[in-house]
Design a protein around this motif. Structure first.
Motif, PDB file in Angstrom:
ATOM      1  N   GLY A  15     -36.004 -52.334 -11.028  1.00  0.00           N
ATOM      2  CA  GLY A  15     -34.521 -52.625 -10.651  1.00  0.00           C
ATOM      3  C   GLY A  15     -34.434 -52.749  -9.475  1.00  0.00           C
ATOM      4  O   GLY A  15     -33.375 -53.208  -8.715  1.00  0.00           O
ATOM      5  N   GLY A  16     -35.079 -52.177  -8.639  1.00  0.00           N
ATOM      6  CA  GLY A  16     -34.945 -52.135  -7.022  1.00  0.00           C
ATOM      7  C   GLY A  16     -35.174 -53.405  -6.448  1.00  0.00           C
ATOM      8  O   GLY A  16     -35.926 -54.309  -7.023  1.00  0.00           O
ATOM      9  N   SER A  17     -35.304 -53.557  -4.927  1.00  0.00           N
ATOM     10  CA  SER A  17     -35.322 -54.833  -4.206  1.00  0.00           C
ATOM     11  C   SER A  17     -36.400 -54.359  -3.281  1.00  0.00           C
ATOM     12  O   SER A  17     -36.539 -53.144  -2.555  1.00  0.00           O
ATOM     13  N   LEU A  18     -37.313 -55.378  -2.873  1.00  0.00           N
ATOM     14  CA  LEU A  18     -38.212 -55.321  -1.696  1.00  0.00           C
ATOM     15  C   LEU A  18     -38.075 -56.751  -0.929  1.00  0.00           C
ATOM     16  O   LEU A  18     -37.960 -57.764  -1.601  1.00  0.00           O
ATOM     17  N   ARG A  19     -38.370 -56.693   0.516  1.00  0.00           N
ATOM     18  CA  ARG A  19     -38.539 -57.959   1.057  1.00  0.00           C
ATOM     19  C   ARG A  19     -39.926 -57.875   1.761  1.00  0.00           C
ATOM     20  O   ARG A  19     -40.156 -56.947   2.777  1.00  0.00           O
ATOM     21  N   LEU A  20     -40.503 -58.913   1.537  1.00  0.00           N
ATOM     22  CA  LEU A  20     -42.011 -59.153   2.154  1.00  0.00           C
ATOM     23  C   LEU A  20     -41.746 -60.101   3.393  1.00  0.00           C
ATOM     24  O   LEU A  20     -41.056 -61.231   2.980  1.00  0.00           O
ATOM     25  N   SER A  21     -42.439 -59.908   4.266  1.00  0.00           N
ATOM     26  CA  SER A  21     -42.471 -61.007   5.292  1.00  0.00           C
ATOM     27  C   SER A  21     -44.038 -61.365   5.792  1.00  0.00           C
ATOM     28  O   SER A  21     -45.091 -60.497   5.731  1.00  0.00           O
ATOM     29  N   CYS A  22     -43.962 -62.619   6.423  1.00  0.00           N
ATOM     30  CA  CYS A  22     -45.317 -62.847   6.568  1.00  0.00           C
ATOM     31  C   CYS A  22     -45.341 -63.925   7.996  1.00  0.00           C
ATOM     32  O   CYS A  22     -44.489 -64.990   8.185  1.00  0.00           O
ATOM     33  N   ALA A  23     -45.912 -63.543   9.167  1.00  0.00           N
ATOM     34  CA  ALA A  23     -46.019 -64.076  10.294  1.00  0.00           C
ATOM     35  C   ALA A  23     -47.464 -64.934  10.531  1.00  0.00           C
ATOM     36  O   ALA A  23     -48.314 -64.472  10.324  1.00  0.00           O
ATOM     37  N   ALA A  24     -47.036 -66.187  10.768  1.00  0.00           N
ATOM     38  CA  ALA A  24     -48.205 -67.148  11.151  1.00  0.00           C
ATOM     39  C   ALA A  24     -48.600 -67.362  12.820  1.00  0.00           C
ATOM     40  O   ALA A  24     -47.507 -67.453  13.410  1.00  0.00           O
ATOM     41  N   SER A  25     -49.909 -67.474  12.860  1.00  0.00           N
ATOM     42  CA  SER A  25     -50.420 -67.694  14.392  1.00  0.00           C
ATOM     43  C   SER A  25     -51.563 -68.611  14.420  1.00  0.00           C
ATOM     44  O   SER A  25     -52.132 -68.562  13.235  1.00  0.00           O
ATOM     45  N   GLY A  26     -51.895 -69.314  15.470  1.00  0.00           N
ATOM     46  CA  GLY A  26     -52.991 -70.211  15.479  1.00  0.00           C
ATOM     47  C   GLY A  26     -52.422 -71.311  15.342  1.00  0.00           C
ATOM     48  O   GLY A  26     -51.656 -71.984  15.981  1.00  0.00           O
ATOM     49  N   SER A  27     -53.357 -72.239  14.375  1.00  0.00           N
ATOM     50  CA  SER A  27     -53.075 -73.949  14.551  1.00  0.00           C
ATOM     51  C   SER A  27     -51.772 -73.919  13.499  1.00  0.00           C
ATOM     52  O   SER A  27     -51.996 -74.536  12.737  1.00  0.00           O
ATOM     53  N   ILE A  28     -50.467 -73.522  13.879  1.00  0.00           N
ATOM     54  CA  ILE A  28     -49.448 -73.492  13.148  1.00  0.00           C
ATOM     55  C   ILE A  28     -49.104 -74.946  12.753  1.00  0.00           C
ATOM     56  O   ILE A  28     -48.473 -75.264  11.940  1.00  0.00           O
ATOM     57  N   GLY A  29     -49.250 -75.793  13.674  1.00  0.00           N
ATOM     58  CA  GLY A  29     -48.883 -77.207  13.634  1.00  0.00           C
ATOM     59  C   GLY A  29     -49.514 -77.874  12.456  1.00  0.00           C
ATOM     60  O   GLY A  29     -49.160 -78.867  12.060  1.00  0.00           O
ATOM     61  N   SER A  30     -50.745 -77.516  11.920  1.00  0.00           N
ATOM     62  CA  SER A  30     -51.298 -77.888  10.770  1.00  0.00           C
ATOM     63  C   SER A  30     -50.641 -77.593   9.538  1.00  0.00           C
ATOM     64  O   SER A  30     -51.223 -78.182   8.562  1.00  0.00           O
ATOM     65  N   ILE A  31     -49.926 -76.692   9.268  1.00  0.00           N
ATOM     66  CA  ILE A  31     -49.325 -75.883   8.172  1.00  0.00           C
ATOM     67  C   ILE A  31     -48.419 -77.082   7.420  1.00  0.00           C
ATOM     68  O   ILE A  31     -47.452 -77.535   8.230  1.00  0.00           O
ATOM     69  N   TYR A  32     -48.596 -77.299   6.292  1.00  0.00           N
ATOM     70  CA  TYR A  32     -47.920 -78.317   5.395  1.00  0.00           C
ATOM     71  C   TYR A  32     -47.031 -77.159   4.119  1.00  0.00           C
ATOM     72  O   TYR A  32     -46.149 -77.792   3.646  1.00  0.00           O
ATOM     73  N   ALA A  33     -47.633 -76.004   3.822  1.00  0.00           N
ATOM     74  CA  ALA A  33     -47.029 -75.287   2.884  1.00  0.00           C
ATOM     75  C   ALA A  33     -47.348 -73.818   3.244  1.00  0.00           C
ATOM     76  O   ALA A  33     -48.501 -73.344   3.605  1.00  0.00           O
ATOM     77  N   MET A  34     -46.401 -73.012   2.795  1.00  0.00           N
ATOM     78  CA  MET A  34     -46.843 -71.673   2.855  1.00  0.00           C
ATOM     79  C   MET A  34     -45.973 -70.910   1.781  1.00  0.00           C
ATOM     80  O   MET A  34     -45.153 -71.230   0.953  1.00  0.00           O
ATOM     81  N   GLY A  35     -46.834 -69.751   1.237  1.00  0.00           N
ATOM     82  CA  GLY A  35     -46.270 -69.219   0.037  1.00  0.00           C
ATOM     83  C   GLY A  35     -46.917 -67.643  -0.454  1.00  0.00           C
ATOM     84  O   GLY A  35     -47.477 -67.168   0.778  1.00  0.00           O
ATOM     85  N   TRP A  36     -46.598 -67.329  -1.364  1.00  0.00           N
ATOM     86  CA  TRP A  36     -47.056 -65.933  -1.678  1.00  0.00           C
ATOM     87  C   TRP A  36     -47.785 -66.125  -2.821  1.00  0.00           C
ATOM     88  O   TRP A  36     -47.351 -66.715  -4.106  1.00  0.00           O
ATOM     89  N   TYR A  37     -48.961 -65.271  -3.107  1.00  0.00           N
ATOM     90  CA  TYR A  37     -49.664 -65.236  -4.418  1.00  0.00           C
ATOM     91  C   TYR A  37     -49.627 -63.580  -4.659  1.00  0.00           C
ATOM     92  O   TYR A  37     -49.514 -62.649  -3.839  1.00  0.00           O
ATOM     93  N   ARG A  38     -50.220 -63.197  -5.777  1.00  0.00           N
ATOM     94  CA  ARG A  38     -50.291 -61.611  -6.036  1.00  0.00           C
ATOM     95  C   ARG A  38     -51.548 -61.548  -6.943  1.00  0.00           C
ATOM     96  O   ARG A  38     -51.793 -62.670  -7.812  1.00  0.00           O
ATOM     97  N   GLN A  39     -52.161 -60.308  -7.134  1.00  0.00           N
ATOM     98  CA  GLN A  39     -53.074 -59.929  -7.824  1.00  0.00           C
ATOM     99  C   GLN A  39     -53.076 -58.612  -8.342  1.00  0.00           C
ATOM    100  O   GLN A  39     -52.987 -57.638  -7.542  1.00  0.00           O
ATOM    101  N   ALA A  40     -52.741 -58.371  -9.608  1.00  0.00           N
ATOM    102  CA  ALA A  40     -52.782 -57.081 -10.155  1.00  0.00           C
ATOM    103  C   ALA A  40     -54.279 -56.751 -10.708  1.00  0.00           C
ATOM    104  O   ALA A  40     -54.997 -57.315 -10.743  1.00  0.00           O
ATOM    105  N   PRO A  41     -54.390 -55.355 -10.778  1.00  0.00           N
ATOM    106  CA  PRO A  41     -55.693 -54.679 -10.832  1.00  0.00           C
ATOM    107  C   PRO A  41     -56.117 -55.579 -12.192  1.00  0.00           C
ATOM    108  O   PRO A  41     -55.342 -55.358 -13.230  1.00  0.00           O
TER     109      PRO A  41
END
Length: 115
Positions: A15-41
């Motif tokens: 029931g709680g909340s969390l906030r994830l952040s991601c910072a990009a660096s490098g060839s950022i001009g080439s990026i057309y999409a950003m997102g999140w994936y997850r993997q459970a055991p």
């Protein structure tokens, strides 16, 4: 190449909340999409949410209405606001960037939902 660094994982009660952040660096001009994936055991990595530079946003059915992805192109960041967390949301969350130079991944951040 694009380098991605995540932050914001941790332990939270159901029931709680969390906030994830991601910072990009490098060839950022080439990026057309950003997102999140997850993997459970014992499970395959799965899409959580992705936001394209044109504005199109896709969410996994399991997180619709609970998670919100946002992207700040000027700051080269993407965030994932996770509300109403459930034990089944427990996983390592990975930031992802797709661009003309290929796909890049962050190192992953653990999210554990448990009482």
């Amino acid at each position: 190449q694009v380098q991605l660094v995540e932050s914001g994982g941790g332990l939270v009660q159901p029931g709680g909340s969390l906030r994830l952040s991601c910072a990009a660096s490098g060839s950022i001009g080439s990026i057309y999409a950003m997102g999140w994936y997850r993997q459970a055991p014992g499970k395959q990595r799965e899409l959580v949410a992705v936001k394209h530079s044109g504005g199109n946003t896709v969410y996994a059915d399991s997180v619709k209405g609970r998670f919100t992805i946002s992207r700040d192109i000027a700051k080269n960041t993407v965030t994932l606001q996770m509300n109403s967390l459930k034990p089944e949301d427990t996983a390592v969350y990975y930031c992802n960037a797709g661009g003309t130079n290929g796909v890049s991944w962050g190192q992953g951040t653990q999210v554990t939902v448990s009482s």
